[in-house]
Design a protein around this motif. Structure first.
Motif, PDB file in Angstrom:
ATOM      1  N   UNK A   2      21.600  28.062 -28.825  1.00 55.49           N
ATOM      2  CA  UNK A   2      21.041  27.821 -30.285  1.00 55.49           C
ATOM      3  C   UNK A   2      22.304  27.860 -31.052  1.00 55.49           C
ATOM      4  N   UNK A   3      22.369  26.816 -32.140  1.00 54.18           N
ATOM      5  CA  UNK A   3      23.496  26.646 -33.015  1.00 54.18           C
ATOM      6  C   UNK A   3      23.359  27.841 -34.270  1.00 54.18           C
ATOM      7  N   UNK A   4      24.390  28.134 -34.335  1.00 54.81           N
ATOM      8  CA  UNK A   4      24.287  29.172 -35.477  1.00 54.81           C
ATOM      9  C   UNK A   4      24.341  28.492 -37.026  1.00 54.81           C
ATOM     10  N   UNK A   5      24.276  29.138 -37.858  1.00 55.76           N
ATOM     11  CA  UNK A   5      24.237  28.534 -39.350  1.00 55.76           C
ATOM     12  C   UNK A   5      25.706  28.646 -39.829  1.00 55.76           C
ATOM     13  N   UNK A   6      26.621  29.037 -39.039  1.00 53.54           N
ATOM     14  CA  UNK A   6      28.020  29.116 -39.506  1.00 53.54           C
ATOM     15  C   UNK A   6      28.843  29.004 -38.274  1.00 53.54           C
ATOM     16  N   UNK A   7      29.221  27.906 -37.599  1.00 55.42           N
ATOM     17  CA  UNK A   7      30.146  27.801 -36.532  1.00 55.42           C
ATOM     18  C   UNK A   7      31.407  27.663 -37.103  1.00 55.42           C
ATOM     19  N   UNK A   9      21.450  28.277 -44.872  1.00 46.26           N
ATOM     20  CA  UNK A   9      22.190  27.027 -43.980  1.00 46.26           C
ATOM     21  C   UNK A   9      23.645  26.979 -44.942  1.00 46.26           C
ATOM     22  N   UNK A  10      24.551  26.563 -44.255  1.00 43.04           N
ATOM     23  CA  UNK A  10      25.928  26.929 -44.732  1.00 43.04           C
ATOM     24  C   UNK A  10      26.712  25.928 -44.203  1.00 43.04           C
ATOM     25  N   UNK A  11      28.203  26.204 -44.662  1.00 42.26           N
ATOM     26  CA  UNK A  11      29.286  25.304 -44.073  1.00 42.26           C
ATOM     27  C   UNK A  11      29.365  23.905 -44.997  1.00 42.26           C
ATOM     28  N   UNK A  34      34.106  19.190 -49.233  1.00 44.54           N
ATOM     29  CA  UNK A  34      34.416  20.630 -48.960  1.00 44.54           C
ATOM     30  C   UNK A  34      33.483  21.276 -49.487  1.00 44.54           C
ATOM     31  N   UNK A  35      33.346  22.904 -48.937  1.00 45.03           N
ATOM     32  CA  UNK A  35      32.223  23.503 -49.205  1.00 45.03           C
ATOM     33  C   UNK A  35      32.683  24.934 -50.272  1.00 45.03           C
TER      34      UNK A  35
END
Length: 792
Positions: free
Chosen positions: A108-113, A406-408, A358-359
């Motif tokens: 499972x992919x996390x929301x902040x790799x 969701x992020x990054x 960028x974020x």
């Protein structure tokens, strides 16, 4: 029950692989001897490699159709400086016998790799050593690993989650997508986008109706990530979930997992082969650095990917590239050849044509999130946290899940794609063309929202769709204005007087056809004498003329009119509402002078202040060009006056000679202080009266002393100082600090010879008030003979 994620079987991961670019001489040797690359690797390892490489073209034949190469030839012919890549010299080398480098991440992919997650996707030591050794050989131009890793994740009213999507809101909070929806194409209609990554839940309940299709590759990993990315852009405008930034876009996806293995460059090229000028390609991927082997770098750090991006840009495809989540300073990066390829101030800089993202924090003022890569190469930013969008469970494949975290840079990049697609859609619908990649990048970075500390954040600006739509690139919004003076063309800041509007017209009786009498083609377009003297105790009619210098008609235009006592400074605390009038039809573009219907000013609301004692303010508004917010400080008010062309003042009074033949007019006027603090003002008179005229100003003694008027200059009687003024030319009255909120009632006394009034010319007298050398207001009186013919 939620439907299950469809199982799509990918080819086995197989042995680790590298991408190898040979020099022209090296490529010739490989063509002559298919074992040449194997010999290179053996030489790099000093004869101790211990394995036999399997060599194939980096870009398989299935991704190299004749149509693509004909487009490359056309691009080269149209732009000889493009330096388009030659993919014939790139090879994929599978390292049979070496310890396994690459692994397919299906958890499972996390929301902040990010590096802080503890996920280590760095290259194994032996692979990194081989890359360095190969790069030192004269026949090798570039080399990097081919290794999979996680992507860079760290009518809206009926969409229940739309209220959570703050990135849709007006600047500075978001990109102002909701404003763009009010224009044809602002919802992305007519635009194509492709998302490149590793997996998606395409039948999610709020994506299924979007009809998103897979171009090629295998839908095998990080389904939650791809589903979240698509939701930001493409959630359907319906009664469930949220709404995408551009819900009418045609969306497709393409996977980096190919029939020959994980290959980002091949995925980009196959996407390009299925795209056209003006389309948008989103790169939701990260890469290992060939120098240190670390993960979380933009995909263009690998030369094969850079070449593919450069080709896409040359063909008119806008590439949006995530800056990724390593927290790296891209300006400081040095590649295997010792080049600062991401530093725009370096001669080594390599321009791919992509827009890099960028974020930032979700809250304004937006600051760079600690994990966002940054530097001069990063063009734009968007929210990198708290993003509300579609989601799925990577194991069960739920089709009705959502997330608000969701992020990054993975979350930021779709927001930028949405902004880019809105711009392309509006341009396509209204201008008949789409922008090139570099044009679009310039547009997205112009007049955007800066980050909280640009010098240290170094992530560019967040696009502001309203500024783009209203600005010089598209100029679609209406731009209503009321002239400050006859030659006013609506530009801001205003460069002329701001209190003599010819477009605020006061009449003693209604006009049957005001458009015919005052509008375009009437012959009275620049006539400043259309108003009549105001008489207490009777009804008056007010008409406002408007022009539109924008790119579309102004719908639902309204004008609100206020009156105030004649004063040199008319701040909002002195305004009294007369009323609002709505124009029955749109104000057309093309600067057609359009006249409002009659606004009644009933006798009961007309103050009895005597002749020449009135000032007026008109404020125009329309759906897409709203009236400005009233300022809270005096310096802001000064800006308000000069920088808002939909606000106009009329402190201009027509004065007829008084009865009895005396020729003396007594005209009330106020000299006002600022509404927020005591401030220093200068007051002067300007006359253009006939020879033989006499002028004096009667002011309270307290005001005279504040303005520095000494007794010898004026005679003081019963607390009133009488100041003689010159009837023509400029004359200083005084300068001093006026109390906050003060309005000193004065009287201008003018005697104009009767024969002078009847002669040719416009006889006027003005009192002007200045603050820090800037004119902030004036009152003008025009003296006309009683027998002058009026406009009927």
């Amino acid at each position: 029950m939620a439907s299950q994620q469809p199982i799509v079987e990918a080819p086995p991961a197989g042995p680790p692989k590298i991408a190898l670019k040979l020099t022209p001489a090296g490529h010739k040797k490989q063509q002559e001897d298919p074992t040449f690359i194997a010999e290179l690797i053996d030489r790099a390892q000093n004869g101790r490699s211990g394995f036999v490489p399997n060599v194939n073209p980096l870009i398989p034949e299935e991704n190299r159709p004749a149509r693509l190469f004909s487009r490359i030839a056309a691009a080269a012919a149209s732009d000889p400086t493009a330096d388009l890549p030659n993919f014939d010299v790139w090879y994929e080398v599978a390292l049979e016998g070496q310890s396994r480098l690459s692994r397919l991440e299906t958890e499972t992919a996390t929301t902040s790799q990010t590096p802080a997650d503890g996920g280590d996707y760095s290259l194994p030591k032996e692979t990194l050593e081989l890359i360095h050794k190969l790069h030192r050989l004269e026949e090798v131009e570039s080399v990097h690993a081919l290794q999979a890793g996680p992507p860079p994740a760290v009518n809206p009213s009926d969409d229940p989650r739309s209220v959570n999507q703050g990135y849709l809101d007006a600047a500075p909070a978001g990109i102002n997508a909701r404003y763009a929806w009010g224009f044809p194409g602002g919802d992305g209609l007519g635009v194509n986008i492709v998302d490149m990554e590793q997996g998606w839940k395409l039948d999610h309940e709020d994506l299924q109706a979007a009809g998103i299709t897979l171009i090629s590759g295998y839908n095998v990993a990080y389904y939650s990530h791809g589903t979240a990315v698509l939701g930001e852009m493409l959630q359907v405008d319906n009664a469930i979930g949220g709404v995408g930034i551009v819900p009418k876009v045609k969306g497709r996806v393409i996977s980096q997992h190919r029939s020959t293995g994980y290959n980002t460059a091949a995925a980009i090229l196959d996407a390009v082969n299925n795209m056209a000028f003006g389309d948008i390609l989103l790169l939701e991927a990260q890469e290992n650095d060939p120098v240190g082997g670390q993960y979380y770098w933009p995909v263009s750090v690998a030369d094969a990917n850079f070449d593919a991006i450069r080709l896409a840009s040359a063909l008119g495809i806008t590439v949006i590239e995530a800056a990724c989540n390593g927290g790296y300073d891209l300006d400081a990066y040095v590649n295997l050849s010792g080049k600062y390829i991401f530093n725009r101030s370096s001669p080594d800089y390599k321009e791919s044509g992509a827009t890099m993202v960028g974020a930032s924090s979700s809250a304004a003022p937006h600051y760079r999130l600690w994990y966002s890569n940054h530097g001069s190469r990063v063009d734009v930013y968007a929210w990198g946290e708290n993003i509300d969008t579609t989601f799925t469970d990577d194991n069960s494949g739920t089709d009705n899940s959502y997330t608000d975290y969701f992020s990054g840079t993975s979350g930021a990049s779709p927001i930028i794609v949405g902004a880019a697609a809105a711009v392309q859609g509006i341009a396509n619908a209204t201008l008949g063309y789409k922008f090139s990649p570099l044009q679009l990048r310039q547009i997205l970075t112009t007049n955007g929202t800066p980050s909280s500390t640009p010098s240290t954040d170094r992530i560019g600006v967040m696009p502001n769709l309203r500024a783009i739509i209203d600005g010089r690139f598209i100029n679609l919004a209406p731009d209503l204005y009321i002239r400050d003076y006859p030659a006013d063309n609506g530009r801001v800041p205003s460069s002329g007087t701001v209190s003599n509007s010819p477009d605020i017209i006061i009449r003693q009786t209604p006009v049957p056809n005001p458009q015919a009498l005052f509008g375009s083609g009437s012959g009275n377009e620049n006539n400043t004498s259309l108003s009549q003297p105001i008489l207490a105790g009777r009804d008056h009619s007010i008409y406002i003329r408007l022009l539109n210098r924008g790119g579309s008609a102004a719908q639902n235009a309204k004008v609100t009119v206020y009156h105030a006592p004649a004063a040199t400074l008319i701040t909002p605390n002195l305004w009294t509402l007369i009323g609002t009038v709505t124009l029955p039809s749109a104000v057309p573009t093309g600067r057609v002078l359009t006249v409002s219907p009659r606004l009644s000013w009933p006798a009961s609301k007309v103050p009895n202040v005597g002749p020449g004692g009135y000032s007026f303010v008109a404020v125009a508004t329309t759906d897409k060009d709203p009236a400005p917010v009233l300022p809270g400080t005096f310096p802001a008010f000064v800006e308000f006056v000069s920088r808002n062309n939909n606000v106009a003042w009329k402190s201009f009074n027509v004065v007829n000679p008084p009865p009895g033949g005396t020729g003396v007019s007594r005209l009330p006027v106020g000299i006002a202080g600022a509404f927020d603090a005591p401030r220093r003002f200068a007051v002067r008179g300007v006359g253009s009266l006939p020879v033989g005229s006499e002028v004096r100003l009667e002011v309270p003694g307290d005001l005279a002393r504040r303005l520095g008027v000494v007794t010898p200059l004026g005679v003081e009687e019963k607390g009133v100082v009488v100041l003689p003024l010159h009837p023509f030319g400029r004359g200083e009255i005084g300068e001093g600090i006026l109390p906050v909120g003060s309005v000193s009632r004065c009287e201008l006394v003018v005697r104009v010879p009767g024969e002078g009034v009847k002669g040719e010319g416009q006889w006027e007298y003005e009192i002007v008030q200045e603050w820090e050398g800037v004119e902030v207001g004036r009152v003008t009186w025009r003296f006309e003979g009683g027998d002058k013919e009026d406009v009927q």
